[in-house]
Design an enzyme around this catalytic site. Structure first.
Site, PDB file in Angstrom:
ATOM      1  N   GLU A 250      -4.224   2.216  -7.092  1.00  0.00           N
ATOM      2  CA  GLU A 250      -5.280   2.151  -6.812  1.00  0.00           C
ATOM      3  C   GLU A 250      -5.769   3.343  -5.328  1.00  0.00           C
ATOM      4  O   GLU A 250      -4.539   2.594  -4.708  1.00  0.00           O
ATOM      5  CB  GLU A 250      -6.351   1.114  -6.622  1.00  0.00           C
ATOM      6  CG  GLU A 250      -6.045  -0.120  -7.958  1.00  0.00           C
ATOM      7  CD  GLU A 250      -6.619  -1.829  -7.130  1.00  0.00           C
ATOM      8  OE1 GLU A 250      -6.798  -2.141  -8.116  1.00  0.00           O
ATOM      9  OE2 GLU A 250      -6.479  -1.780  -6.227  1.00  0.00           O
ATOM     10  N   LYS A 252      -6.428   3.197  -1.711  1.00  0.00           N
ATOM     11  CA  LYS A 252      -6.375   2.365  -0.339  1.00  0.00           C
ATOM     12  C   LYS A 252      -6.948   3.214   0.504  1.00  0.00           C
ATOM     13  O   LYS A 252      -7.117   3.950   1.422  1.00  0.00           O
ATOM     14  CB  LYS A 252      -4.916   2.387   0.237  1.00  0.00           C
ATOM     15  CG  LYS A 252      -4.285   0.912   1.488  1.00  0.00           C
ATOM     16  CD  LYS A 252      -3.356   1.153   1.811  1.00  0.00           C
ATOM     17  CE  LYS A 252      -3.043   0.543   2.421  1.00  0.00           C
ATOM     18  NZ  LYS A 252      -4.189  -0.250   3.331  1.00  0.00           N
ATOM     19  N   LYS A 425       1.941  -1.081  -1.281  1.00  0.00           N
ATOM     20  CA  LYS A 425       1.353   0.391  -0.479  1.00  0.00           C
ATOM     21  C   LYS A 425       1.894   1.386  -0.120  1.00  0.00           C
ATOM     22  O   LYS A 425       2.904   1.101   0.237  1.00  0.00           O
ATOM     23  CB  LYS A 425       0.549  -0.471   0.923  1.00  0.00           C
ATOM     24  CG  LYS A 425       1.706  -1.020   2.055  1.00  0.00           C
ATOM     25  CD  LYS A 425       0.751  -2.395   2.839  1.00  0.00           C
ATOM     26  CE  LYS A 425       1.368  -2.279   3.928  1.00  0.00           C
ATOM     27  NZ  LYS A 425       1.001  -3.275   5.094  1.00  0.00           N
TER      28      LYS A 425
END
Ligand code: AMP
Length: 589
Positions: A250, A252, A425
């Site tokens: 996705e 960030k 992340k």
């Protein structure tokens, strides 16, 4: 319950730096606390009256506190102020002044925890022009009847200077031992806290019915869930391997995390640290009921500042225009946002946190109704199966104005309150450069010289080690600060000065002042090296050595949305150290 039982325990906690001893004192205190007073005792242990998200602010002006002490002790305000100067803390000053009085009068009547708490609540809700007078009267009524130690802690609570060194982790350990018979009960207590963000309520339930009390907690609308957090990934290949060869990626986005609760004909918004921030987002309040297709729901997303026609993301700092007491409505018009939803925790009576991510994402897509002007939408996402596809998505996200990407395991439930490898992340700069950013906790300060006189010219920073619940120093930082930054940090840090090093803080250096570990700032550095003085990740790379940042620099960003426990960990520093060694080897080829 006699208040002296509580203030006596506070006194013993203040006098120790040993975590083991702190836990023992807490266990004793919790065992002797009646169940129906437990919640109040736990809030006060945290220096508060209610769970953080309710925003009940205890407080009194220092001048009013001086007046109250003078009134109760018969001393003049000037002599109270002198004691304040000598002791460096009004609580300690009150203790000294009232001790003198106690010697000349009969022993004071003991007051109860219930009465102190009730009066503090009344002080917290006093408003209006006469409120300071009213507060003085309330405080001095307590001081009249409290003993000297009690008076000291009442003032520390009121002035926000209570520093017992007990983190939530220690309180949860102690609750498990005191009320479920062993540390094993801790898991149920933590799970209840993670879905409710209300340690007082959990403590009371456990005091009443043991582990079963904790197990009865579930998700509720308008009570924030503690957020799930991500680990860092070093590169695409490693990330994909951790995810088992397939995951979702996705965008960030760089904004503010918002947990949006809709239900009972109202909307509330909570921050990443579970504070209620509804008042800064009247646009979310107005539009969420239409944008979310359910009568009751809890969704998470990133609120991002946008340009006027919502075609471009703007930097995080632009959101701060809304952080004010007055004029929020105007700032909302001038600085529009978009809300980019990425998760759903609860829909119409059904808690969905235990469903795997892939199912929750489907639910989310069915729930969110994107609107014409780009205010609400689901965050862009793609399923990735190769490192190359992941790298393309990183490039795409950065071109769109993101910091990088988030990777999410398809099978993972929503793990409230925990950081794990189910979310990773991946920011571009992590891949091979040394100039990585870290979020570090300010634990000490060195007074500035020259232009920086009157501020802390250099700060001592620490990583957080959750296993040991310790903040360990990793560097001193003195560059990257503008004059404005120095002023702002001085304002933030001065109230957090403590006389002794906090029990959860460790460093081989002795700064001019120690701070309670609360403020988090972002720094970059050129290198991570082994260090004999800094204690971050002690022994993880080499026996007897910690890690230190070389040439650290403040990026200008105070991470106000992060609590100290959300700071970068020693493990992250080790990962960066290793990736640096690796890329040096690769560079030599
Ligand atoms: P960090 O603050 O660097 O630990 O990164 C985690 C934060 O990234 C979260 O708390 C969110 O505020 C933000 N974020 C941005 N995009 C996403 C996303 N797609 N999923 C989860 N968090 C996101």
């Amino acid at each position: 319950m006699d208040f002296s039982a509580l203030s006596g325990a506070f006194g013993r906690m203040e006098g120790t730096s040993s975590r083991l001893e702190l836990t023992e004192i807490l266990v004793g205190l919790l065992r002797e606390t009646p169940a129906d007073v437990t919640a109040r005792v736990v809030y006060m242990l945290q220096g508060a009256l209610r769970p953080g998200y309710e925003g009940v602010e205890l407080g009194i002006a220092e001048r009013s506190a001086v007046r109250a002490i003078a009134k109760s002790s018969g001393a003049t305000p000037a002599s109270v102020e002198r004691a304040f100067k000598r002791e460096g803390d009004l609580g300690a000053a009150a203790e000294k002044v009232l001790e003198k009085k106690a010697q000349s009068t009969l022993a004071a009547a003991d007051i109860t925890v219930e009465r102190v708490y009730g009066t503090l609540m009344r002080i917290a809700s006093a408003e209006g022009p006469r409120s300071q007078d009213l507060k003085v009267r309330y405080v001095s009524s307590l001081l009249n009847d409290a003993d000297a130690t009690g008076a000291k802690f009442i003032l520390k609570l009121l002035l926000g200077t209570l520093r017992l060194g007990v983190a939530e982790n220690t309180i949860m350990d102690a609750l498990a031992v005191a009320h479920t018979g062993s540390r094993d009960g801790r898991a149920a207590i933590e799970a209840a806290y993670n879905v409710s963000s209300d340690l007082g309520a959990v403590a009371e339930a456990v005091a009443l019915s043991g582990a079963a009390g904790a197990e009865a907690f579930g998700v509720e609308v308008h009570r924030p869930v503690r957020p799930m957090l991500a680990e860092r990934a070093r590169d695409e290949g490693g990330a994909l391997a951790k995810m088992g060869g397939e995951c979702s990626a996705e965008y960030k986005l760089d904004g503010e995390r918002v947990q949006v609760h809709v239900g009972d004909a109202r909307v509330s918004v909570y921050s990443r640290s579970n504070e209620e921030i509804t008042r800064f987002y009247p646009d979310i309040v107005e539009r969420a009921p239409r944008a979310i297709g359910a009568a009751e729901a809890i969704l998470e997303g990133e609120a991002v500042a946008m340009n006027a026609d919502r075609t471009e993301f703007l930097p995080f700092q632009e959101l701060m225009h809304r952080r004010k007491k007055h004029g929020v409505e105007r700032a909302v018009l001038k600085y529009p946002i978009s809300v980019n939803f990425f998760d759903v925790l609860y829909v119409d009576g059904v808690p969905v946190m235990d469903e795997p991510y892939a199912e929750r994402r489907e639910r989310l897509e069915a729930l969110v109704r994107p609107d014409n002007d780009g205010f609400a939408r689901c965050i862009p996402r793609e399923v990735v199966k190769t490192a190359a596809a992941m790298a393309d998505f990183v490039e795409e996200s950065i071109a769109a104005g993101c910091e990088g990407i988030m990777l999410k395991s398809h099978r993972s439930p929503y793990r409230a309150g925990s950081r794990g490898s189910h979310w990773l992340k991946l920011k571009r700069e992590y891949r091979n450069e040394l100039g990585d950013s870290l979020d570090l906790v300010v634990i000490g300060g060195f007074f500035g010289r020259g232009r920086r006189t009157g501020s802390y010219g250099t700060l001592l920073l620490a990583t957080y080690d959750a296993d040991r619940d310790m903040f360990s120093s990793i560097c001193k930082v003195g560059t990257g600060f503008t004059d404005e930054d120095l002023d702002r940090l001085y304002q933030m840090l001065s109230p957090r000065v403590v006389l002794r090093r906090d029990a959860r803080v460790e460093s081989g250096l002795e700064p001019d002042v120690w701070f309670a570990p609360e403020v988090v700032i972002e720094v970059v550095a050129s290198e991570i090296t082994l260090s004999p003085t800094h204690l971050a990740a002690m022994g993880a790379v080499r026996k007897g050595h910690g890690l230190a940042l070389r040439f650290p620099k403040f990026t200008g960003r105070v991470r106000e949305e992060k609590s100290a426990e959300d700071a970068s960990s020693g493990e992250e520093a080790v990962a960066l150290y290793r990736s640096q060694v690796k890329s040096a080897v690769a560079g030599a080829d």
